[in-house]
Design a protein around this motif. Sequence first.
Motif, PDB file in Angstrom:
ATOM      1  N   UNK A  28       0.866  -1.177   0.000  1.00 34.06           N
ATOM      2  CA  UNK A  28       0.000   0.000   0.000  1.00 34.06           C
ATOM      3  C   UNK A  28       0.899   1.223   0.000  1.00 34.06           C
ATOM      4  N   UNK A  29       0.758   2.123  -0.969  1.00 36.41           N
ATOM      5  CA  UNK A  29       1.631   3.304  -1.023  1.00 36.41           C
ATOM      6  C   UNK A  29       1.540   4.130   0.258  1.00 36.41           C
ATOM      7  N   UNK A  30       2.706   4.490   0.772  1.00 34.51           N
ATOM      8  CA  UNK A  30       2.784   5.339   1.964  1.00 34.51           C
ATOM      9  C   UNK A  30       3.353   6.682   1.539  1.00 34.51           C
ATOM     10  N   UNK A  31       2.697   7.793   1.878  1.00 37.79           N
ATOM     11  CA  UNK A  31       3.221   9.105   1.480  1.00 37.79           C
ATOM     12  C   UNK A  31       4.646   9.302   1.982  1.00 37.79           C
ATOM     13  N   UNK A  32       5.515   9.805   1.104  1.00 34.47           N
ATOM     14  CA  UNK A  32       6.908  10.038   1.493  1.00 34.47           C
ATOM     15  C   UNK A  32       7.125  11.465   1.968  1.00 34.47           C
ATOM     16  N   UNK A  33       6.109  12.316   1.810  1.00 28.17           N
ATOM     17  CA  UNK A  33       6.220  13.691   2.284  1.00 28.17           C
ATOM     18  C   UNK A  33       6.168  13.719   3.802  1.00 28.17           C
ATOM     19  N   UNK A  34       6.707  14.790   4.374  1.00 28.11           N
ATOM     20  CA  UNK A  34       6.706  14.951   5.826  1.00 28.11           C
ATOM     21  C   UNK A  34       5.279  14.980   6.353  1.00 28.11           C
ATOM     22  N   UNK A  35       5.038  14.204   7.381  1.00 30.35           N
ATOM     23  CA  UNK A  35       3.702  14.134   7.951  1.00 30.35           C
ATOM     24  C   UNK A  35       3.275  15.475   8.525  1.00 30.35           C
ATOM     25  N   UNK A  36       2.028  15.853   8.206  1.00 34.33           N
ATOM     26  CA  UNK A  36       1.503  17.079   8.788  1.00 34.33           C
ATOM     27  C   UNK A  36       1.479  16.951  10.316  1.00 34.33           C
ATOM     28  N   UNK A  37       1.792  18.047  11.028  1.00 32.65           N
ATOM     29  CA  UNK A  37       1.798  17.980  12.492  1.00 32.65           C
ATOM     30  C   UNK A  37       0.382  18.079  13.076  1.00 32.65           C
ATOM     31  N   UNK A  38      -0.644  17.767  12.289  1.00 34.91           N
ATOM     32  CA  UNK A  38      -2.031  17.819  12.743  1.00 34.91           C
ATOM     33  C   UNK A  38      -2.857  17.021  11.739  1.00 34.91           C
ATOM     34  N   UNK A  39      -4.093  16.709  12.103  1.00 35.93           N
ATOM     35  CA  UNK A  39      -5.020  16.079  11.170  1.00 35.93           C
ATOM     36  C   UNK A  39      -6.087  17.098  10.803  1.00 35.93           C
ATOM     37  N   UNK A  40      -6.676  16.926   9.632  1.00 39.11           N
ATOM     38  CA  UNK A  40      -7.672  17.905   9.174  1.00 39.11           C
ATOM     39  C   UNK A  40      -8.839  17.200   8.504  1.00 39.11           C
TER      40      UNK A  40
ATOM     41  N   UNK B  26     -17.714  21.532   2.515  1.00 42.03           N
ATOM     42  CA  UNK B  26     -18.198  22.825   2.022  1.00 42.03           C
ATOM     43  C   UNK B  26     -18.466  23.839   3.125  1.00 42.03           C
ATOM     44  N   UNK B  27     -18.586  23.384   4.359  1.00 40.99           N
ATOM     45  CA  UNK B  27     -18.848  24.317   5.452  1.00 40.99           C
ATOM     46  C   UNK B  27     -17.569  24.773   6.144  1.00 40.99           C
ATOM     47  N   UNK B  28     -16.581  23.888   6.252  1.00 42.52           N
ATOM     48  CA  UNK B  28     -15.398  24.284   7.032  1.00 42.52           C
ATOM     49  C   UNK B  28     -14.216  23.382   6.730  1.00 42.52           C
ATOM     50  N   UNK B  29     -13.099  23.691   7.374  1.00 37.07           N
ATOM     51  CA  UNK B  29     -11.994  22.758   7.522  1.00 37.07           C
ATOM     52  C   UNK B  29     -11.563  22.804   8.979  1.00 37.07           C
ATOM     53  N   UNK B  30     -11.274  21.631   9.527  1.00 33.43           N
ATOM     54  CA  UNK B  30     -10.870  21.545  10.930  1.00 33.43           C
ATOM     55  C   UNK B  30      -9.445  21.029  11.019  1.00 33.43           C
ATOM     56  N   UNK B  31      -8.775  21.429  12.095  1.00 29.22           N
ATOM     57  CA  UNK B  31      -7.417  20.966  12.384  1.00 29.22           C
ATOM     58  C   UNK B  31      -7.360  20.558  13.848  1.00 29.22           C
TER      59      UNK B  31
ATOM     60  N   UNK C 102     -13.807  13.748  27.134  1.00 26.93           N
ATOM     61  CA  UNK C 102     -12.551  14.501  27.268  1.00 26.93           C
ATOM     62  C   UNK C 102     -12.665  15.860  26.592  1.00 26.93           C
ATOM     63  N   UNK C 103     -11.760  16.753  26.930  1.00 22.27           N
ATOM     64  CA  UNK C 103     -11.659  18.035  26.248  1.00 22.27           C
ATOM     65  C   UNK C 103     -10.697  17.899  25.067  1.00 22.27           C
ATOM     66  N   UNK C 104     -10.970  18.667  24.020  1.00 21.19           N
ATOM     67  CA  UNK C 104     -10.167  18.583  22.807  1.00 21.19           C
ATOM     68  C   UNK C 104      -9.989  19.975  22.226  1.00 21.19           C
ATOM     69  N   UNK C 105      -8.767  20.268  21.778  1.00 19.09           N
ATOM     70  CA  UNK C 105      -8.496  21.561  21.158  1.00 19.09           C
ATOM     71  C   UNK C 105      -8.659  21.421  19.647  1.00 19.09           C
ATOM     72  N   UNK C 106      -9.454  22.297  19.059  1.00 20.34           N
ATOM     73  CA  UNK C 106      -9.663  22.291  17.625  1.00 20.34           C
ATOM     74  C   UNK C 106      -9.507  23.690  17.054  1.00 20.34           C
ATOM     75  N   UNK C 107      -8.983  23.769  15.838  1.00 22.98           N
ATOM     76  CA  UNK C 107      -8.885  25.033  15.112  1.00 22.98           C
ATOM     77  C   UNK C 107      -9.707  24.876  13.843  1.00 22.98           C
ATOM     78  N   UNK C 108     -10.529  25.864  13.563  1.00 26.30           N
ATOM     79  CA  UNK C 108     -11.478  25.763  12.458  1.00 26.30           C
ATOM     80  C   UNK C 108     -11.415  26.988  11.559  1.00 26.30           C
ATOM     81  N   UNK C 109     -11.729  26.754  10.281  1.00 25.69           N
ATOM     82  CA  UNK C 109     -11.990  27.845   9.337  1.00 25.69           C
ATOM     83  C   UNK C 109     -13.394  27.629   8.771  1.00 25.69           C
ATOM     84  N   UNK C 110     -14.271  28.576   9.019  1.00 24.48           N
ATOM     85  CA  UNK C 110     -15.650  28.483   8.542  1.00 24.48           C
ATOM     86  C   UNK C 110     -16.056  29.838   7.954  1.00 24.48           C
ATOM     87  N   UNK C 111     -15.463  30.244   6.838  1.00 25.80           N
ATOM     88  CA  UNK C 111     -15.694  31.611   6.335  1.00 25.80           C
ATOM     89  C   UNK C 111     -17.133  31.873   5.909  1.00 25.80           C
ATOM     90  N   UNK C 112     -17.689  31.020   5.048  1.00 25.36           N
ATOM     91  CA  UNK C 112     -19.051  31.246   4.585  1.00 25.36           C
ATOM     92  C   UNK C 112     -20.073  31.083   5.682  1.00 25.36           C
TER      93      UNK C 112
END
Length: 399
Positions: free
Chosen positions: A165-177, A181-186, A267-277
């Motif tokens: 199974x191909x594994x990305x060779x790029x550096x892993x993002x330091x977060x998941x997203x 159409x409404x937002x993007x979360x990190x 549990x508590x969780x820290x999230x960062x969001x972009x929801x412009x529209x």
Amino acid sequence: MSTNKIVLAYSGGLDTSVILKWLANEYGCPVIAYSADIGQKEDWDAVRAKGLATGAEKVIISDLREEFVRDYIFPAFRANAIYEGAYLLGTSLARPLIAKEQVRIAIAEGADAVSHGATGKGNDQVRFELSYMALNPKLTIIAPWRIWDLNSRQKLVEFAKAHNIPVPVTKKNPYSSDENLLHISFEGGILEDPWNEPDEDMFKLTVSPEKAPDTPTYIEIDFEQGTPVAIDGERLGPVALMSKLNSLGGANGIGRLDMVENRFVGMKSRGVYETPGGTILRAAHRDLETITLDREVLNIRDSLVPRYSQLIYNGFWFSPEMRLLQRTMDDAQTTVNGTVRLKLYKGNCIPVGRKSANSLYSESFATFEEDEVYNQADATGFIRLNALRLRIQAHQRMK
């Protein structure tokens, strides 16, 4: 009990690719990889090819963008849904729709099981599985993260390499997203320390307010029964309207949110969001309600918003109490018709004008100038009656 066919909610990333192969090996049956297009930027041809190469019997990609905006985003925004005073529920609203389509595919393809890639610590496992059970309780639910021993990224990578199974060779993002159409979360990674400020290059949908234009952008949004239908006089379909609001909000640095929220699992969780529209839409909708909703209707409706929003966040979209609340919310929207003018400027979304044929605002009543419709002397009795219980208590204290 044996399983004859599984439908997996599949993104094409490392986790669900490993799950796809693991399911086929573990259960020895065909697996259908299903992906939902809800507005995320994705190379769907590559997703299809990877799914087939990883062993899927079939890859199904469903375009759910129109349904997502029309039947999930717009109803929630008619209710002014917001979780813990800040989160506009971008991921929470998408999960029941993804699950609904997954159940439909399972029935159509003769599958008796469904699977997802959500972990045992998060909210999404609850949202997916409550939806599965509400829509078809006969389906077997397989949640690999709760039953397998591939409990680290290193083990996932080793499994992937062992099964070509191909594994990305790029550096892993330091977060998941997660994007739609409404937002993007990190979340996760460097964001797990709530003291760390997000890196500016993390954001995808919005420019920073500091880099937004020095000249404000003015727009007008038309609503019919609480649903947005036009921008600057141009009628748009649901997807086109949300896309345009996202573009306008993003260009003006609108819609960023950094918060610590309470997950349903405890549990508590820290999230960062972009929801412009969505940020623009909610500000406009609430502003139009100030002139079109009766005071007591508005008060009662607002008292229900926390419960309504919690139901969405916790995964109860298909519950009877949710249906009851949605009917109530929509019934309150019959007079929410009109236009709101907004000023978008460096991260701010400011309503600056509103008009409606259903307006309850009367300049002749509200004016500070001389009028013939309101006798100010009437306020004396009104105040004295409202103060009666206060006066009685004061007399008791003075004895």
